[in-house]
Design a protein around this motif. Structure first.
Motif, short mmCIF file in Angstrom:
data_model
loop_
_atom_site.label_atom_id
_atom_site.label_comp_id
_atom_site.label_asym_id
_atom_site.label_seq_id
_atom_site.Cartn_x
_atom_site.Cartn_y
_atom_site.Cartn_z
N LYS A 2 -36.15 57.20 15.88
CA LYS A 2 -36.87 57.34 17.14
C LYS A 2 -35.88 57.35 18.30
O LYS A 2 -34.96 56.53 18.35
CB LYS A 2 -37.86 56.19 17.30
CG LYS A 2 -39.14 56.64 17.98
CD LYS A 2 -40.23 55.61 17.87
CE LYS A 2 -41.48 56.27 17.36
NZ LYS A 2 -42.59 55.39 17.18
N GLN A 3 -36.05 58.33 19.21
CA GLN A 3 -35.20 58.38 20.40
C GLN A 3 -36.05 58.60 21.63
O GLN A 3 -37.11 59.21 21.55
CB GLN A 3 -34.21 59.54 20.28
CG GLN A 3 -32.97 59.23 19.48
CD GLN A 3 -31.93 60.33 19.59
OE1 GLN A 3 -31.82 61.01 20.61
NE2 GLN A 3 -31.19 60.54 18.53
N LEU A 4 -35.55 58.11 22.79
CA LEU A 4 -36.25 58.33 24.05
C LEU A 4 -35.73 59.64 24.64
O LEU A 4 -34.58 59.71 25.08
CB LEU A 4 -35.96 57.15 25.00
CG LEU A 4 -36.72 57.11 26.31
CD1 LEU A 4 -38.22 57.05 26.08
CD2 LEU A 4 -36.27 55.93 27.16
N LEU A 5 -36.55 60.68 24.61
CA LEU A 5 -36.08 62.03 24.97
C LEU A 5 -37.08 62.77 25.84
O LEU A 5 -38.29 62.59 25.70
CB LEU A 5 -35.92 62.88 23.70
CG LEU A 5 -34.77 62.63 22.74
CD1 LEU A 5 -34.84 63.67 21.63
CD2 LEU A 5 -33.44 62.71 23.45
N GLN A 6 -36.58 63.66 26.69
CA GLN A 6 -37.49 64.61 27.34
C GLN A 6 -37.79 65.74 26.34
O GLN A 6 -37.02 66.00 25.41
CB GLN A 6 -36.88 65.17 28.62
CG GLN A 6 -35.50 65.79 28.49
CD GLN A 6 -35.19 66.78 29.62
OE1 GLN A 6 -35.75 67.86 29.67
NE2 GLN A 6 -34.29 66.40 30.52
N GLY A 7 -38.94 66.39 26.54
CA GLY A 7 -39.42 67.39 25.59
C GLY A 7 -38.45 68.53 25.35
O GLY A 7 -38.33 69.02 24.23
N ASN A 8 -37.74 68.95 26.39
CA ASN A 8 -36.77 70.03 26.22
C ASN A 8 -35.71 69.65 25.18
O ASN A 8 -35.29 70.47 24.37
CB ASN A 8 -36.08 70.35 27.55
CG ASN A 8 -36.91 71.28 28.42
OD1 ASN A 8 -37.64 72.14 27.92
ND2 ASN A 8 -36.78 71.13 29.72
N TYR A 9 -35.26 68.39 25.24
CA TYR A 9 -34.24 67.95 24.29
C TYR A 9 -34.82 67.84 22.88
O TYR A 9 -34.12 68.09 21.89
CB TYR A 9 -33.63 66.61 24.72
CG TYR A 9 -32.74 66.69 25.94
CD1 TYR A 9 -32.45 67.92 26.54
CD2 TYR A 9 -32.17 65.55 26.50
CE1 TYR A 9 -31.63 68.00 27.66
CE2 TYR A 9 -31.34 65.62 27.62
CZ TYR A 9 -31.08 66.84 28.20
OH TYR A 9 -30.27 66.92 29.30
N ALA A 10 -36.10 67.48 22.80
CA ALA A 10 -36.75 67.41 21.49
C ALA A 10 -36.77 68.81 20.84
O ALA A 10 -36.55 68.95 19.64
CB ALA A 10 -38.17 66.87 21.63
N VAL A 11 -37.00 69.84 21.66
CA VAL A 11 -36.99 71.22 21.15
C VAL A 11 -35.57 71.58 20.66
O VAL A 11 -35.40 72.16 19.59
CB VAL A 11 -37.46 72.20 22.24
CG1 VAL A 11 -37.18 73.65 21.84
CG2 VAL A 11 -38.96 72.00 22.50
N ALA A 12 -34.56 71.19 21.45
CA ALA A 12 -33.17 71.47 21.04
C ALA A 12 -32.85 70.78 19.71
O ALA A 12 -32.17 71.36 18.85
CB ALA A 12 -32.20 71.03 22.13
N GLU A 13 -33.35 69.56 19.53
CA GLU A 13 -33.13 68.85 18.25
C GLU A 13 -33.75 69.63 17.10
O GLU A 13 -33.17 69.72 16.01
CB GLU A 13 -33.71 67.43 18.30
CG GLU A 13 -33.01 66.47 19.27
CD GLU A 13 -31.58 66.13 18.88
OE1 GLU A 13 -31.23 66.24 17.68
OE2 GLU A 13 -30.80 65.77 19.78
N ALA A 14 -34.94 70.20 17.34
CA ALA A 14 -35.61 70.97 16.29
C ALA A 14 -34.79 72.21 15.93
O ALA A 14 -34.67 72.57 14.75
CB ALA A 14 -37.00 71.38 16.75
N VAL A 15 -34.20 72.85 16.92
CA VAL A 15 -33.38 74.05 16.68
C VAL A 15 -32.14 73.69 15.85
O VAL A 15 -31.77 74.39 14.91
CB VAL A 15 -32.97 74.69 18.03
CG1 VAL A 15 -31.98 75.83 17.82
CG2 VAL A 15 -34.21 75.18 18.78
N ARG A 16 -31.55 72.52 16.18
CA ARG A 16 -30.40 72.03 15.40
C ARG A 16 -30.81 71.78 13.95
O ARG A 16 -30.15 72.24 13.01
CB ARG A 16 -29.87 70.74 16.04
CG ARG A 16 -28.77 70.04 15.25
CD ARG A 16 -28.32 68.74 15.91
NE ARG A 16 -29.34 67.71 15.98
CZ ARG A 16 -29.71 66.94 14.94
NH1 ARG A 16 -29.12 67.09 13.76
NH2 ARG A 16 -30.65 66.03 15.08
#
Lengths: 389, 180
Positions: A2-16
């Motif tokens: 679990k991480q405290l993230l803004q949604g844009n960064y969550a999308v970047a994590e998914a791409v990774r």
């Protein structure tokens, strides 16, 4: 983890995690943090692929199409004017049946110039032949981007994953990030037939006769219909492996409801609070969240609403000269039913204007009093809502 | 659920302050939701940042209209009439009272806390970046977050002057005056 993230960064994590091989993009508010995060990941060696920093969104989409044709997994992200500039290439992508995944961060289209959330940018790409999934929050955005690769690659259609600007893209919230092994277990390496050999360049998108063109469109239409079980199965598998899932529609307390509120995107989340409060006050109110916009989940919508007398639809978009676009599509899906509910359309939250649970409660109570269907939507703004109170 | 609003001017660090506090609550096992007013970011312009904290997932995706706590990094943004109309009864107001003679007497029916965060930030060589000082003051005023955890998150988060930032938070914790 679990991480405290803004949604844009969550999308970047998914791409990774999806091991994307080519990211071609151009920055635009409120999508830019996706682009920045992917750039950081590339620099830190965390990205499987490479970033192409193109000179426009039109070029970004052209690059994704060409890369995808050479047999690699591709991603782009955009919003608003950027998506509008891509429009021509969106047809090329679906026509060439390339499984590109794009995150569109919903933002108003000018003019006036503004930055708030509004689905009009992606909804006006309705007929480009892309699948479109609208996410309620950042966790769903992360999970949907990963699922979208499987769906796109099995069906050979490109996918838009749409998230609300600001409410999803910029809100920081705890996000569960699956580990790489879990995502690898769900998403196999990209393997579709390589149609373009860079050692032996060729031309695609040939000129054809009217008969050939129409036959191709007919087949594309039939293929889009075949994506429905693919979408269902991808979600079922994801749920099994990762432990979370999201159907094309989600019905909450619709059984025996006297009214159902239909929503999409981030407003769904606030609407859940409103519906819970209404139920506590004794109203038999339910909620229907529509996630898939293309292909439109006609059967699921009919099933959820066939015994419901009244429906209110909440749209964060407007089609001038008609009504809210989800309302319009929903009415069309309900037409074959023997007993159709009375539908009232509401326009709220345009440009990210504030929509509180209390405002939503009042819309539902008002729609409950409607005995006849209306053609025109009801506009609800905080200022006029407060005056009415 | 508690709802907190931060008011500051571009350059003071209101947004980062709300994000550091969100992280502290996150490490404590809470569900924080943190966001800022979006658009025209520039030095000196008014900035508002928002933080909701709950024990379970927060579903609201809308503005905070009736906060439990209001934190002013910029005292000139304090609007006493507005505070009296929106702040919940018994709510907390924390004000950086640098460069003002106002003793905010009218606000003492709420839980009022005052700290000269600018003097502390300047003493630590951080200029007008007062966000870590205001967080130290918040730890004292709210009793909602333990000081050692706040120090730990500041160390992990601030990009430069780490020890000065930690020292500013500690000094603010000592010097904050509580009027309740």
């Amino acid at each position: 983890m679990k991480q405290l993230l803004q949604g844009n960064y969550a999308v970047a994590e998914a791409v990774r995690l999806a091991r994307v091989q080519v990211v071609a993009a151009y920055p635009i508010t409120p999508q830019t943090p996706i682009y920045e995060k992917l750039s950081d990941m590339e620099l830190e060696g965390k990205l499987t692929g490479v970033m192409m920093r193109t000179e426009s969104e039109h070029s970004a989409m052209a690059a994704c199409i060409a890369a995808s044709l050479t047999g690699v997994r591709t991603f782009t992200a955009t919003a608003s004017q950027g998506l509008a500039l891509m429009h021509e290439m969106l047809h090329f992508a679906s026509g060439n049946r390339v499984p590109i995944v794009m995150c569109n961060v919903n933002r108003v289209v000018a003019v006036p110039w503004a930055f708030g959330s509004d689905q009009s940018d992606s909804l006006s790409q309705r007929d480009t032949g892309w699948m479109q999934f609208y996410c309620e929050d950042a966790q769903e955005a992360l999970d949907t981007v990963i699922q979208a690769y499987k769906i796109a690659e099995q069906s050979l259609f490109p996918v838009i994953v749409a998230i609300d600007g600001f409410f999803t893209s910029h809100f920081m919230e705890p996000i569960e990030i699956p580990d790489q092994a879990t995502v690898d277990a769900f998403l196999p390496p990209f393997s579709i037939p390589t149609r373009f050999n860079i050692e032996d360049p060729a031309f695609i998108s040939n000129v054809v006769s009217p008969e050939q063109y129409m036959a191709y469109r007919e087949r594309s239409f039939a293929d889009m219909e075949k994506t429905r079980p693919i979408i269902r199965e991808a979600n079922r598998e994801y749920q099994e492996i990762v432990g979370r899932g999201y159907d094309a529609v989600q019905a909450v307390d619709t059984e025996g409801a006297e009214i159902v509120l239909v929503t999409s995107g981030a407003m769904t989340s606030t609407a859940r609070v409103a519906i819970e409060s209404l139920r506590a006050k004794g109203y038999k109110a339910g909620l229907l969240k529509i996630k898939a916009f293309r292909p439109f989940p006609t059967e699921e919508v009919q099933e959820a609403l066939k015994n419901v007398p009244k429906v209110a639809v909440l749209d964060r978009n407007i089609s001038l000269g008609k009504e809210g676009i989800f309302c319009h599509e929903l009415k069309s899906a309900l037409y074959p039913l023997e007993r159709r509910p009375t539908v009232t359309g509401y326009i709220a939250g345009i440009c990210g204007a504030d929509v509180s649970p209390e405002m939503i409660e009042d819309m539902v109570i008002e729609a409950l009093k409607q005995d006849k269907p209306t053609d025109l939507p009801v506009w609800v703004r905080r200022e006029t809502w407060l005056q009415k109170r | 659920m508690i709802e907190i609003k931060f008011f500051g001017r571009g350059g003071q660090g209101a947004v980062i302050a709300s994000q550091i506090l969100a992280k502290v609550f996150f490490v404590m096992g809470k569900y924080p939701q943190c966001f800022s007013v979006f658009g025209g970011e520039r030095r000196g312009a008014p900035v508002a940042s928002f933080l909701r904290v709950d024990d379970k997932k927060i579903l609201l995706k809308c503005e905070i209209t009736a906060p439990d706590e209001m934190i002013y990094l910029a005292p000139d943004l304090v609007d006493e009439k507005e505070i009296q109309s929106v702040l919940k009864p018994g709510g907390l107001i924390l004000i950086n009272n640098a460069l003002t003679d106002n003793d905010f007497r009218a606000l003492r029916k709420f839980r009022l806390a005052l700290v000269d965060a600018l003097a502390i930030a300047e003493e630590m060589g951080m200029g007008a970046t007062i966000n870590t000082a205001i967080l130290g003051a918040y730890a004292k005023a709210s009793k909602a977050v333990p000081m050692d955890l706040l120090e730990q998150v500041i160390k992990e988060t601030v990009p430069a002057k780490v020890s000065a930032n930690v020292a500013a938070a500690k000094r603010a914790y000592e010097l904050t005056e509580l009027f309740y």
